[in-house]
Design a protein around this motif. Structure first.
Motif, mmCIF file in Angstrom:
data_model
loop_
_atom_site.group_PDB
_atom_site.id
_atom_site.type_symbol
_atom_site.label_atom_id
_atom_site.label_comp_id
_atom_site.label_asym_id
_atom_site.label_seq_id
_atom_site.Cartn_x
_atom_site.Cartn_y
_atom_site.Cartn_z
ATOM 1 N N GLY A 188 0.902 -1.110 0.165
ATOM 2 C CA GLY A 188 -0.054 -0.066 -0.048
ATOM 3 C C GLY A 188 0.941 1.243 -0.013
ATOM 4 O O GLY A 188 2.025 1.135 -0.127
ATOM 5 N N THR A 189 0.156 2.308 -0.112
ATOM 6 C CA THR A 189 0.777 3.615 -0.026
ATOM 7 C C THR A 189 -0.051 4.612 0.979
ATOM 8 O O THR A 189 -1.044 4.893 1.223
ATOM 9 C CB THR A 189 0.632 4.427 -1.400
ATOM 10 O OG1 THR A 189 1.183 3.603 -2.560
ATOM 11 C CG2 THR A 189 1.171 5.656 -1.337
ATOM 12 N N VAL A 190 0.950 5.388 1.709
ATOM 13 C CA VAL A 190 0.466 6.461 2.454
ATOM 14 C C VAL A 190 0.455 7.573 1.705
ATOM 15 O O VAL A 190 1.161 8.064 1.172
ATOM 16 C CB VAL A 190 1.445 6.711 3.898
ATOM 17 C CG1 VAL A 190 0.983 7.691 4.604
ATOM 18 C CG2 VAL A 190 1.901 5.214 4.525
ATOM 19 N N HIS A 191 -0.998 8.157 1.940
ATOM 20 C CA HIS A 191 -1.251 9.388 1.251
ATOM 21 C C HIS A 191 -1.654 10.572 2.064
ATOM 22 O O HIS A 191 -2.135 10.246 3.078
ATOM 23 C CB HIS A 191 -2.803 8.701 0.334
ATOM 24 C CG HIS A 191 -2.526 7.802 -0.679
ATOM 25 N ND1 HIS A 191 -2.257 8.073 -1.994
ATOM 26 C CD2 HIS A 191 -3.127 6.596 -0.669
ATOM 27 C CE1 HIS A 191 -2.430 6.846 -2.710
ATOM 28 N NE2 HIS A 191 -2.639 5.958 -1.627
ATOM 29 N N PHE A 192 -1.280 11.641 1.455
ATOM 30 C CA PHE A 192 -1.477 12.874 2.082
ATOM 31 C C PHE A 192 -2.075 13.904 1.052
ATOM 32 O O PHE A 192 -2.058 13.762 0.051
ATOM 33 C CB PHE A 192 0.097 13.432 2.334
ATOM 34 C CG PHE A 192 0.933 12.570 3.323
ATOM 35 C CD1 PHE A 192 0.947 12.767 4.717
ATOM 36 C CD2 PHE A 192 1.738 11.775 2.665
ATOM 37 C CE1 PHE A 192 1.711 11.979 5.292
ATOM 38 C CE2 PHE A 192 2.531 10.850 3.537
ATOM 39 C CZ PHE A 192 2.622 10.878 4.796
ATOM 40 N N GLU A 193 -2.532 14.808 1.839
ATOM 41 C CA GLU A 193 -3.006 16.055 1.038
ATOM 42 C C GLU A 193 -1.913 16.633 0.085
ATOM 43 O O GLU A 193 -0.946 16.586 0.543
ATOM 44 C CB GLU A 193 -3.890 17.052 1.896
ATOM 45 C CG GLU A 193 -4.841 16.511 2.846
ATOM 46 C CD GLU A 193 -6.183 16.097 1.918
ATOM 47 O OE1 GLU A 193 -6.509 16.502 0.955
ATOM 48 O OE2 GLU A 193 -6.753 15.097 2.437
ATOM 49 N N VAL A 194 -2.399 17.140 -0.973
ATOM 50 C CA VAL A 194 -1.328 17.493 -2.066
ATOM 51 C C VAL A 194 -0.564 18.814 -1.287
ATOM 52 O O VAL A 194 -0.943 19.683 -0.738
ATOM 53 C CB VAL A 194 -2.028 18.047 -3.235
ATOM 54 C CG1 VAL A 194 -0.845 18.924 -4.185
ATOM 55 C CG2 VAL A 194 -2.623 16.993 -4.049
ATOM 56 N N GLY A 195 0.845 18.844 -1.162
ATOM 57 C CA GLY A 195 1.429 19.652 -0.748
ATOM 58 C C GLY A 195 1.377 20.030 0.654
ATOM 59 O O GLY A 195 1.861 20.953 1.250
ATOM 60 N N SER A 196 0.959 18.802 1.373
ATOM 61 C CA SER A 196 0.629 18.915 2.958
ATOM 62 C C SER A 196 1.071 17.732 3.681
ATOM 63 O O SER A 196 1.274 16.513 2.946
ATOM 64 C CB SER A 196 -0.778 19.253 3.093
ATOM 65 O OG SER A 196 -1.197 19.031 4.486
ATOM 66 N N ALA A 197 1.275 17.656 4.916
ATOM 67 C CA ALA A 197 1.585 16.690 5.672
ATOM 68 C C ALA A 197 0.330 15.985 6.442
ATOM 69 O O ALA A 197 0.377 15.089 6.922
ATOM 70 C CB ALA A 197 2.492 16.943 6.690
ATOM 71 N N ALA A 198 -0.929 16.523 5.908
ATOM 72 C CA ALA A 198 -2.032 16.092 6.461
ATOM 73 C C ALA A 198 -2.390 14.536 5.761
ATOM 74 O O ALA A 198 -2.405 14.528 4.716
ATOM 75 C CB ALA A 198 -3.330 16.954 6.141
ATOM 76 N N LEU A 199 -2.461 13.453 6.853
ATOM 77 C CA LEU A 199 -2.940 12.228 6.151
ATOM 78 C C LEU A 199 -4.313 12.272 5.517
ATOM 79 O O LEU A 199 -5.259 12.783 5.835
ATOM 80 C CB LEU A 199 -2.810 11.319 7.354
ATOM 81 C CG LEU A 199 -1.511 11.015 7.781
ATOM 82 C CD1 LEU A 199 -1.668 10.273 9.067
ATOM 83 C CD2 LEU A 199 -0.733 10.020 6.769
ATOM 84 N N GLN A 200 -4.575 11.685 4.215
ATOM 85 C CA GLN A 200 -5.927 11.160 3.724
ATOM 86 C C GLN A 200 -6.273 10.142 4.483
ATOM 87 O O GLN A 200 -5.651 9.079 4.911
ATOM 88 C CB GLN A 200 -5.523 11.206 2.312
ATOM 89 C CG GLN A 200 -5.341 12.264 1.523
ATOM 90 C CD GLN A 200 -5.231 11.791 0.026
ATOM 91 O OE1 GLN A 200 -5.587 10.915 -0.332
ATOM 92 N NE2 GLN A 200 -5.390 12.884 -0.953
ATOM 93 N N PRO A 201 -7.813 10.356 4.911
ATOM 94 C CA PRO A 201 -8.366 8.997 5.333
ATOM 95 C C PRO A 201 -7.863 7.550 4.899
ATOM 96 O O PRO A 201 -8.048 6.495 5.501
ATOM 97 C CB PRO A 201 -9.816 9.360 5.396
ATOM 98 C CG PRO A 201 -9.965 10.878 5.252
ATOM 99 C CD PRO A 201 -8.689 11.152 4.430
ATOM 100 N N GLU A 202 -7.770 7.761 3.603
ATOM 101 C CA GLU A 202 -7.498 6.398 2.968
ATOM 102 C C GLU A 202 -6.222 5.582 3.397
ATOM 103 O O GLU A 202 -5.768 4.514 3.269
ATOM 104 C CB GLU A 202 -7.620 6.472 1.554
ATOM 105 C CG GLU A 202 -6.517 7.173 0.982
ATOM 106 C CD GLU A 202 -6.806 7.746 -0.629
ATOM 107 O OE1 GLU A 202 -5.858 7.154 -1.476
ATOM 108 O OE2 GLU A 202 -7.512 8.298 -0.972
ATOM 109 N N SER A 203 -5.390 6.170 4.148
ATOM 110 C CA SER A 203 -4.234 5.628 4.725
ATOM 111 C C SER A 203 -4.300 5.275 5.994
ATOM 112 O O SER A 203 -3.468 4.556 6.387
ATOM 113 C CB SER A 203 -3.234 7.095 4.870
ATOM 114 O OG SER A 203 -2.895 7.571 3.518
ATOM 115 N N HIS A 204 -5.495 5.299 6.622
ATOM 116 C CA HIS A 204 -5.611 5.059 8.045
ATOM 117 C C HIS A 204 -5.480 3.269 8.061
ATOM 118 O O HIS A 204 -4.999 2.887 8.960
ATOM 119 C CB HIS A 204 -6.707 5.463 8.628
ATOM 120 C CG HIS A 204 -6.956 6.922 8.820
ATOM 121 N ND1 HIS A 204 -8.107 7.658 9.322
ATOM 122 C CD2 HIS A 204 -5.863 8.005 8.504
ATOM 123 C CE1 HIS A 204 -7.573 9.014 9.282
ATOM 124 N NE2 HIS A 204 -6.556 9.135 8.943
#
Length: 145
Positions: free
Chosen positions: A40-56
């Motif tokens: 899998g991949t850890v996803h972040f908001e573009v240009g940000s360190a905020a994790l996208q919920p799909e990474s949880h």
């Protein structure tokens, strides 16, 4: 153990039989000699360190692996970026992302003494493909199976 837990709500009404089949998914994270390997991949908001919920889900699985393998004494969470943007910005972004992942794992109960985080920016590319260079890696610094 070895499977991703699932929460399922079952409402039982008096006098009725309820059958619910729950299929558990195996944890698909491999512990190698020097890192955790996963597809899998850890996803972040573009240009940000905020994790996208799909990474949880992936991070929850990593937390379970760490909880089940206390012999892994120290893990470095590494953040990497592609070469788009300035070197300075990429270094800061990758470091912030690595720390964001570490903070998530701390909230799941992983001891702070077992985790460190470091950003490497664009300094360690693994491919000509920009997407493959944007990644989070989990490096085993101390401990083994």
């Amino acid at each position: 153990k070895g499977h991703v837990p699932q929460r399922i709500e079952i409402i039982v009404k008096s006098g009725r039989e309820v059958v619910k089949v729950v299929q558990l998914s195996p944890i698909e994270i491999e512990i190698t000699e020097d890192h955790l390997e996963f597809s899998g991949t850890v996803h972040f908001e573009v240009g940000s360190a905020a994790l996208q919920p799909e990474s949880h889900d992936l991070l929850d699985e990593i937390s379970l692996v760490l909880q089940d393998n206390k012999s892994l004494k120290e893990i470095r969470i590494e953040g990497h970026t592609d070469s788009r943007g300035s070197e300075e910005m990429n270094l800061k972004l990758s470091d912030a992302r690595a720390h964001s992942v570490m903070n998530y794992l701390l909230k799941t109960g992983i001891a702070a003494s077992r985790l460190t985080a470091k950003g490497f920016g664009e300094t360690q590319p693994v491919s000509e493909n920009h997407d493959e260079n944007r990644r989070v890696e989990f490096i085993i610094l101390r401990g083994s199976l």
